[in-house]
Design an enzyme around this catalytic site. Structure first.
Site, PDB file in Angstrom:
ATOM      1  CG  HIS A   1       0.033   7.216   1.525  1.00 41.74           C
ATOM      2  ND1 HIS A   1      -0.355   7.791   2.590  1.00 41.74           N
ATOM      3  CD2 HIS A   1      -1.000   5.957   1.440  1.00 41.74           C
ATOM      4  CE1 HIS A   1      -0.844   6.946   3.476  1.00 41.74           C
ATOM      5  NE2 HIS A   1      -1.426   6.157   2.970  1.00 41.74           N
TER       6      HIS A   1
ATOM      7  CG  HIS B   1      -1.635   1.314   1.166  1.00 44.55           C
ATOM      8  ND1 HIS B   1      -2.317   1.915   0.249  1.00 44.55           N
ATOM      9  CD2 HIS B   1      -1.975   2.076   2.464  1.00 44.55           C
ATOM     10  CE1 HIS B   1      -2.721   2.984   0.892  1.00 44.55           C
ATOM     11  NE2 HIS B   1      -2.696   3.092   2.118  1.00 44.55           N
TER      12      HIS B   1
ATOM     13  CD  GLU C   1       7.570  -2.365 -24.720  1.00 47.18           C
ATOM     14  OE1 GLU C   1       8.115  -3.634 -24.546  1.00 47.18           O
ATOM     15  OE2 GLU C   1       6.847  -2.012 -25.614  1.00 47.18           O
TER      16      GLU C   1
END
Length: 241
Positions: free
Chosen positions: A119, A117, A146
C-alpha cells in the site's frame, strides 16, 4: 468440496531452521515492508510458491508481529474460486486467509515464484497523477532513469535499459480485494511482459521468478514512483522526448 486440513496436522510445513524457508522469509519480508511504510495497519501481503506449495501471509495480523505459525499453506495448483474449493493444507484456526489470495494465485499461474502487495503511498500517488493527466485508461510511464534497469523486459527477455520506457498498467480499485482479480488478470493478459499492476487509490502488486527478484523489482518500482512524484512537483516530464 476440497478438504480443509487444519493447522495441528501440518505444522511441520511452517517449521524450519532454514532462513530461506518461505515460512521464515514471509515474516522477515513483512517486517521490512512495515518499516519501509509499505504495509501499515495490517494492509498488504506477501506470498511465496515453493514447488507445489504456496505460503501466504494471513489477513488481519500486524505485519511487524507476524510469525511462521501464522502462515497459511495451499496445495498448488488450486482453484481461485469459490474460496471454499481452495486446497488449504495448513490453515491456522484463529486467523483468516488473505483477501489477496486469488490475486497471488493469478501471478503463480503465470509462473511467478513470489508476489508482493503493498500500500505504498508513492504507488497510490502516481495512480492519482496519471488519472489527472491521462485519464482512467492511462499507464504509469517513465524513461531515462537509471533505476529502470532494475525492471525486466519480460520473462526471459533480460532487463530494461536506460533509454527504454517503463510502462505499468493501472486498474481501478474495488470495495473488496478479491473483486480485483478479474481486472488484474485482464491487465496481465493485455501486458504479458509486465511484472506489476498498480491499483488506483490502493497500491501495487509485483511478482517475480523468485523472492529476490520480486523484492528488488518492488524496491526499484517504489524508488521510481517516489522520484516521479518529486519530478512532477518540479515540472519535469516522466518520459524524456
Amino acid at each position: 468440496m476440497a478438504k480443509q486440513v487444519e493447522n495441528n496436522n501440518n505444522d511441520h510445513l511452517v517449521q524450519s531452521t532454514d532462513p530461506e524457508h518461505p515460512s521464515n522469509l514471509i515474516p522477515e519480508l513483512c517486517r521490512k515492508f512495515y518499516n519501509w511504510g509499505w504495509v501499515t495497519g495490517t494492509g498488504g501481503g506477501t506470498s511465496i510458491r515453493r514447488d507445489d506449495h504456496i505460503f501466504i501471509a494471513p489477513s488481519g495480523v500486524q505485519k511487524e508481529l507476524m510469525k511462521p505459525e501464522n502462515i497459511f499453506v495451499l496445495q498448488f495448483p488450486t482453484p481461485k474460486y469459490p474460496p471454499s474449493e481452495r486446497k488449504y493444507i495448513r490453515k491456522p484456526l484463529d486467523l483468516k486467509p488473505s483477501a489477496c489470495t486469488p490475486l497471488f494465485l493469478a501471478a503463480f499461474e503465470r509462473g511467478a515464484g513470489c508476489c508482493i502487495h503493498t500500500h505504498s503511498q508513492w504507488a497510490v500517488l502516481v495512480t492519482l497523477l496519471v488519472e489527472r493527466e491521462k485519464g482512467p485508461g492511462g499507464y504509469f510511464e517513465i524513461s531515462n532513469i537509471e533505476q529502470i534497469k532494475g525492471i525486466p523486459r519480460g520473462k526471459g527477455k533480460g532487463m530494461l535499459g536506460f533509454f527504454d520506457t517503463l510502462r505499468i498498467p493501472i486498474i481501478e480499485n474495488t470495495a473488496f480485494e478479491e473483486d480485483l482479480t478479474g481486472s488484474l488478470e485482464k491487465a496481465m493478459e493485455e501486458n504479458p511482459d509486465t511484472c506489476a499492476v498498480l491499483v488506483r487509490r490502493h497500491g501495487i502488486y509485483v511478482w517475480g521468478d523468485n523472492v529476490a527478484k520480486a523484492k528488488t523489482q518492488c524496491e526499484s518500482l517504489d524508488y521510481l514512483f517516489q522520484l516521479a512524484v518529486e519530478m512532477h512537483k518540479l515540472g519535469i516530464p516522466w518520459v524524456k522526448e
